[in-house]
Design a protein around this motif. Structure first.
Motif, mmCIF file in Angstrom:
data_model
loop_
_atom_site.group_PDB
_atom_site.id
_atom_site.type_symbol
_atom_site.label_atom_id
_atom_site.label_comp_id
_atom_site.label_asym_id
_atom_site.label_seq_id
_atom_site.Cartn_x
_atom_site.Cartn_y
_atom_site.Cartn_z
ATOM 1 N N ARG A 21 -5.401 -6.950 4.403
ATOM 2 C CA ARG A 21 -4.238 -6.498 3.378
ATOM 3 C C ARG A 21 -3.362 -7.534 3.011
ATOM 4 O O ARG A 21 -3.278 -8.868 3.614
ATOM 5 N N THR A 22 -2.441 -7.256 1.896
ATOM 6 C CA THR A 22 -1.832 -8.444 1.444
ATOM 7 C C THR A 22 -0.300 -8.064 1.903
ATOM 8 O O THR A 22 0.075 -7.108 2.590
ATOM 9 N N ASN A 23 0.469 -9.021 2.049
ATOM 10 C CA ASN A 23 1.967 -8.816 2.353
ATOM 11 C C ASN A 23 2.838 -7.659 1.685
ATOM 12 O O ASN A 23 3.481 -7.055 2.284
ATOM 13 N N ASP B 167 1.477 -4.956 1.078
ATOM 14 C CA ASP B 167 1.039 -3.677 2.014
ATOM 15 C C ASP B 167 1.865 -3.681 3.429
ATOM 16 O O ASP B 167 1.371 -2.792 3.972
ATOM 17 N N LYS B 168 2.632 -4.681 3.583
ATOM 18 C CA LYS B 168 3.216 -4.466 5.115
ATOM 19 C C LYS B 168 4.194 -3.381 5.135
ATOM 20 O O LYS B 168 5.441 -3.712 5.281
ATOM 21 N N LYS B 169 3.873 -2.474 5.081
ATOM 22 C CA LYS B 169 4.622 -1.137 5.178
ATOM 23 C C LYS B 169 4.129 -0.040 6.459
ATOM 24 O O LYS B 169 2.940 0.225 6.573
ATOM 25 N N PHE C 22 8.190 -6.500 8.171
ATOM 26 C CA PHE C 22 7.467 -5.432 7.872
ATOM 27 C C PHE C 22 8.397 -4.361 7.230
ATOM 28 O O PHE C 22 9.801 -4.499 7.628
ATOM 29 N N THR D 134 0.455 1.387 6.172
ATOM 30 C CA THR D 134 -0.762 0.772 6.824
ATOM 31 C C THR D 134 -0.934 1.480 8.324
ATOM 32 O O THR D 134 -1.820 1.382 8.831
ATOM 33 N N GLN E 199 1.645 -3.921 13.832
ATOM 34 C CA GLN E 199 1.291 -5.348 13.402
ATOM 35 C C GLN E 199 -0.231 -5.815 13.815
ATOM 36 O O GLN E 199 -0.807 -6.289 12.971
ATOM 37 N N TYR F 292 -2.530 -4.119 11.569
ATOM 38 C CA TYR F 292 -2.434 -4.470 10.184
ATOM 39 C C TYR F 292 -3.146 -5.950 10.141
ATOM 40 O O TYR F 292 -4.068 -6.236 9.289
ATOM 41 N N ASN F 293 -3.130 -6.667 11.351
ATOM 42 C CA ASN F 293 -4.082 -7.949 11.226
ATOM 43 C C ASN F 293 -5.545 -7.879 11.655
ATOM 44 O O ASN F 293 -6.181 -8.702 12.054
#
Length: 294
Positions: free
Chosen positions: A25-27, A29-31, A60, A87, A279, A282-283
């Motif tokens: 994902r991209t920054n 999308d950090k939700k 986030f 995410t 997180q 996400y990673n």
């Protein structure tokens, strides 16, 4: 676990097994979405604050929605967060059965779900973070037992949380694992007050009217304990009250002598750990299905 200044403190444990491997994902999308059963309870406000601080630290965007103890509102909140492109979904269920439909909505959209404090009785949950509610209930019962010398009968009242909630079930199970096997205990009444302070007051008033001697009250959360204590104080009874959660109002009440003890959780830590878990998702890291907070 240990007893500290009349606060029953213990580490937090959890359930379920599994992992989630996300996609890149991209920054933007950090939700992360967080759905709480109610923000009319200091425990969940503290949980929210812990999550918000950790989200800010990790970069986030955390979107927090209040279900107002309404399962229909909870599902609507989940659907709204999914449309916003979160995410991960962090959810504290209103009810362990009712939340299943909400979790299945997230499952159908491949959004990983982390349950907080209360379990879900269905759907796929990536991980769960919660107290050992059974151990906490047992600890409260042991504390009450040790508060009374001799062999006199201990007339005890149980104020239950929301019917269908895993926290209600497990805290009650812990209490009954002790009192049902000890002849010193006499269960005067066991009634639900929905984790609510005002309902705790009203239910306790009704119980007092029908029972002349009540030695102890175990409330499944501090809000009900504080409500019960108000009714007890007004009646002039000499009754000890033990709550559950360790919110600030309860700690103040312990200091003033209004309630006897509380089984202390770390709501802020549950919140921050849930964001740390999000997180990892996400990673695309593997995550544990059981998260211990404390």
């Amino acid at each position: 676990m240990k007893l500290v200044k009349k606060i029953l403190a213990f580490g937090l444990i959890s359930v379920m097994v599994g992992s989630f491997i996300g996609c890149s994902r991209t920054n933007e999308d950090k939700k992360i979405g967080m759905v709480l059963s109610t923000l009319n309870n200091p425990f969940f406000v503290t949980m929210k604050n812990g999550a918000e601080k950790e989200a800010e630290r990790l970069g986030f965007k955390l979107i927090v929605l209040d279900s107002q103890n309404d399962a229909a509102k909870e599902r609507s909140n989940v659907e709204d967060l999914i449309e916003l492109g979160v995410t991960a979904l962090l959810i504290n269920p209103t009810d362990s059965d009712a939340v299943v439909k909400s979790i299945e909505v997230a499952n159908n959209r491949n959004i990983p779900v982390v349950t907080l404090d209360r379990q879900s009785n269905g759907g796929y949950v990536t991980s769960h973070i919660a107290s050992d509610n059974v151990a906490g209930g047992a600890m409260a019962a042991e504390y009450i037992l040790n508060s009374f010398e001799g062999n006199d009968t201990i007339n005890i009242v149980e104020l239950q949380g929301i019917s269908g909630s895993s926290a209600t079930r497990d805290r009650g199970a812990g209490l009954h694992s002790i009192i049902d096997n000890n002849k010193r205990f006499n269960l005067v009444s066991s009634q639900s007050a929905d984790f609510d302070r005002q309902k705790g007051l009203q239910v306790m008033e009704n119980i007092i009217q029908g029972n002349g001697k009540i030695d102890a009250v175990f409330a499944h959360n501090d809000e009900m304990a504080l409500g019960a204590q108000k009714a007890i104080k007004a009646s002039g009874l000499n009754t000890i009250v033990v709550g559950f959660d360790g919110v600030d109002d309860a700690l103040d009440a312990i200091e003033s002598g209004d309630i006897k003890a509380t089984v202390a959780q770390q709501a802020d830590l549950i919140g921050s750990l849930s964001v740390e878990l999000a997180q990892k998702i996400y990673n695309s890291e593997e995550v544990e299905s059981e998260i211990v907070a404390g």
